[in-house]
Design a protein around this motif. Structure first.
Motif, PDB file in Angstrom:
ATOM      1  N   ILE A 271      96.963  28.204  35.154  1.00  0.00           N
ATOM      2  CA  ILE A 271      97.941  29.295  35.202  1.00  0.00           C
ATOM      3  C   ILE A 271      99.150  28.879  36.037  1.00  0.00           C
ATOM      4  N   VAL A 272      98.894  28.211  37.168  1.00  0.00           N
ATOM      5  CA  VAL A 272      99.978  27.778  38.049  1.00  0.00           C
ATOM      6  C   VAL A 272     100.849  26.732  37.349  1.00  0.00           C
ATOM      7  N   ILE A 273     100.227  25.842  36.582  1.00  0.00           N
ATOM      8  CA  ILE A 273     100.990  24.847  35.815  1.00  0.00           C
ATOM      9  C   ILE A 273     101.971  25.556  34.890  1.00  0.00           C
ATOM     10  N   GLN A 274     101.477  26.561  34.163  1.00  0.00           N
ATOM     11  CA  GLN A 274     102.337  27.303  33.236  1.00  0.00           C
ATOM     12  C   GLN A 274     103.470  28.010  33.973  1.00  0.00           C
ATOM     13  N   GLU A 275     103.147  28.629  35.117  1.00  0.00           N
ATOM     14  CA  GLU A 275     104.158  29.393  35.841  1.00  0.00           C
ATOM     15  C   GLU A 275     105.210  28.475  36.470  1.00  0.00           C
ATOM     16  N   ALA A 276     104.775  27.339  37.035  1.00  0.00           N
ATOM     17  CA  ALA A 276     105.727  26.414  37.656  1.00  0.00           C
ATOM     18  C   ALA A 276     106.611  25.767  36.595  1.00  0.00           C
ATOM     19  N   THR A 277     106.014  25.439  35.446  1.00  0.00           N
ATOM     20  CA  THR A 277     106.792  24.853  34.348  1.00  0.00           C
ATOM     21  C   THR A 277     107.806  25.853  33.815  1.00  0.00           C
ATOM     22  N   GLN A 322      94.175  15.415  42.482  1.00  0.00           N
ATOM     23  CA  GLN A 322      95.505  15.622  41.900  1.00  0.00           C
ATOM     24  C   GLN A 322      95.500  15.588  40.369  1.00  0.00           C
ATOM     25  N   LYS A 323      94.359  15.975  39.809  1.00  0.00           N
ATOM     26  CA  LYS A 323      94.238  16.050  38.351  1.00  0.00           C
ATOM     27  C   LYS A 323      95.242  17.049  37.773  1.00  0.00           C
ATOM     28  N   PHE A 324      95.337  18.221  38.402  1.00  0.00           N
ATOM     29  CA  PHE A 324      96.210  19.267  37.865  1.00  0.00           C
ATOM     30  C   PHE A 324      97.682  18.992  38.193  1.00  0.00           C
ATOM     31  N   LEU A 325      97.918  18.341  39.314  1.00  0.00           N
ATOM     32  CA  LEU A 325      99.285  17.949  39.626  1.00  0.00           C
ATOM     33  C   LEU A 325      99.798  16.973  38.570  1.00  0.00           C
ATOM     34  N   LEU A 326      98.936  16.051  38.139  1.00  0.00           N
ATOM     35  CA  LEU A 326      99.313  15.107  37.087  1.00  0.00           C
ATOM     36  C   LEU A 326      99.605  15.849  35.784  1.00  0.00           C
ATOM     37  N   GLU A 327      98.757  16.850  35.457  1.00  0.00           N
ATOM     38  CA  GLU A 327      98.993  17.650  34.254  1.00  0.00           C
ATOM     39  C   GLU A 327     100.337  18.372  34.337  1.00  0.00           C
ATOM     40  N   PHE A 328     100.627  18.889  35.543  1.00  0.00           N
ATOM     41  CA  PHE A 328     101.903  19.571  35.740  1.00  0.00           C
ATOM     42  C   PHE A 328     103.066  18.610  35.521  1.00  0.00           C
ATOM     43  N   MET A 329     102.964  17.410  36.055  1.00  0.00           N
ATOM     44  CA  MET A 329     104.050  16.439  35.920  1.00  0.00           C
ATOM     45  C   MET A 329     104.244  16.045  34.457  1.00  0.00           C
ATOM     46  N   VAL A 330     103.136  15.929  33.714  1.00  0.00           N
ATOM     47  CA  VAL A 330     103.234  15.629  32.283  1.00  0.00           C
ATOM     48  C   VAL A 330     103.910  16.794  31.563  1.00  0.00           C
ATOM     49  N   SER A 331     103.487  18.020  31.884  1.00  0.00           N
ATOM     50  CA  SER A 331     104.092  19.201  31.278  1.00  0.00           C
ATOM     51  C   SER A 331     105.571  19.288  31.636  1.00  0.00           C
ATOM     52  N   PHE A 332     105.880  19.028  32.887  1.00  0.00           N
ATOM     53  CA  PHE A 332     107.268  19.042  33.335  1.00  0.00           C
ATOM     54  C   PHE A 332     108.087  17.976  32.614  1.00  0.00           C
ATOM     55  N   GLY A 333     107.471  16.806  32.403  1.00  0.00           N
ATOM     56  CA  GLY A 333     108.176  15.713  31.740  1.00  0.00           C
ATOM     57  C   GLY A 333     108.603  16.067  30.330  1.00  0.00           C
TER      58      GLY A 333
END
Length: 343
Positions: A271-277, A322-333
């Motif tokens: 959820i945080v990945i989606q919101e930050a993206t 940092q599994k989810f941080l990596l997912e966030f960075m991929v999503s952000f990319g």
């Protein structure tokens, strides 16, 4: 419970022989002391409802209550006696709370010793108490009364072992214990049926003052609920935990606290990945494109990226590898690449 909510009525007081509360009822009110916190009140049906007669169900309700609460209030009428203790025997001894809860996965010995880290404050509320708080001729506090009731015997027989077993569990699981005794709210049987309509000036003065002390203690000592010690339980997380505990108890009859935290982190972090993206996307939409230079675009984009990353890092939980941080960075990319395509 209604007094904790600051209300005259809400949770049914039940003036008949039939129990009113079934399952768990919830009431959320603004915390009266701590700003930006919510007081979540959970009212559960009592142990041993004669209409249900299902001890296993009692154990599951009790397990839910223990795991969701930061303060557990156990009611008994009149005195702390063996009958009141025996009602706790099923979830703690016969029903084996240890068979319903595991701290970690695997066959790890002595997990019970870790339960006190996860368990709430235990508060024994003795209702309609009319005796003197004296033991061996000496005055004791309500807390001393409880500790005396939980005192262990020198173990010389199987009867002594059985006597000590429940008391040992209560002392081990609940490192912080408290007791309150309450006079009857009124001496009139008729008024007992009308408690929801009675103002404090029509109730026993001692009961009112005892209730105030009880509420003040809970407000000040029932800390914000946490799981795995470090993760604060928000409203959304409380809902997720309730579902995870229910699913675990209904499917395998066992709640593994380690697995629950992992599942909670999985859901929360996505959820945080989606919101930050989305935050980054929304901020980028405010930029007037094309920019005058590529460097200008990169500077603004980098600023929004930092802000989005801070949102993720602040709200993500248990992301040690940092599994989810990596997912966030991929999503952000992907979003970043999409934004650049409009240059």
């Amino acid at each position: 419970m209604n007094r904790l909510a600051g209300a005259q009525k809400g949770f049914s007081l039940g003036s008949t022989i039939q129990s009113e509360t079934k399952g768990i009822w919830m009431w959320c009110v603004p915390h009266p002391i701590f700003k930006d916190f919510v007081l979540v009140l959970l009212d559960t049906e009592g142990l041993g409802d004669v209409e249900k007669g299902d001890r296993k169900y009692d154990s599951k309700i009790f397990t839910h209550t223990v795991l969701l609460s930061s303060a557990l209030v156990y009611n008994s009428m009149g005195t702390i006696n063996q009958d009141a203790l025996d009602k706790l025997k099923y979830p703690f001894i016969t029903g084996e709370l240890t068979e319903l809860i595991k701290v970690r996965t695997g066959d790890i010995q002595d997990q019970e010793g870790n339960f006190s880290t996860y368990f709430p404050i235990f508060i024994w509320a003795v209702r309609d108490f009319s005796l003197e708080l004296k033991i061996d001729g000496k005055m004791v506090s309500a807390d001393g009364y409880l500790e005396n009731a939980l005192r262990l015997k020198t173990q010389k027989s199987s009867e002594d072992k059985e006597y000590n077993e429940l008391r040992n569990r209560l002392r081990m699981y609940f490192g912080k214990r408290k007791c309150f005794v309450f006079d009857a709210p009124t001496d009139s049987r008729k008024q007992l049926k009308e408690l929801e309509q009675l103002t404090d000036d029509r109730l026993n003065e001692d009961f009112v003052s005892q209730s105030t002390l009880f509420c003040d203690y809970i407000f000040k000592n029932a800390k914000a609920k946490t799981v795995d010690i470090t993760v604060n339980v928000t409203g959304h997380r409380l809902g997720e935990l309730a579902k995870l505990y229910t699913e675990a108890l209904n499917s395998s009859n066992v709640v593994c606290l380690e697995e629950v935290v992992v599942s909670l982190a999985e859901k929360e972090n996505r959820i945080v990945i989606q919101e930050a993206t989305k935050y980054y996307e929304d901020r980028m939409k405010t930029m007037v494109l094309p920019t005058d230079t590529l460097n200008q675009f990169l500077d603004v984009s980098s600023q929004y990226e930092d802000e989005a990353r801070k949102i993720f890092l602040k709200r993500s939980i248990k992301d040690k590898d940092q599994k989810f941080l990596l997912e966030f960075m991929v999503s952000f990319g992907v979003v970043y690449k999409s934004a650049r395509s409009f240059l």
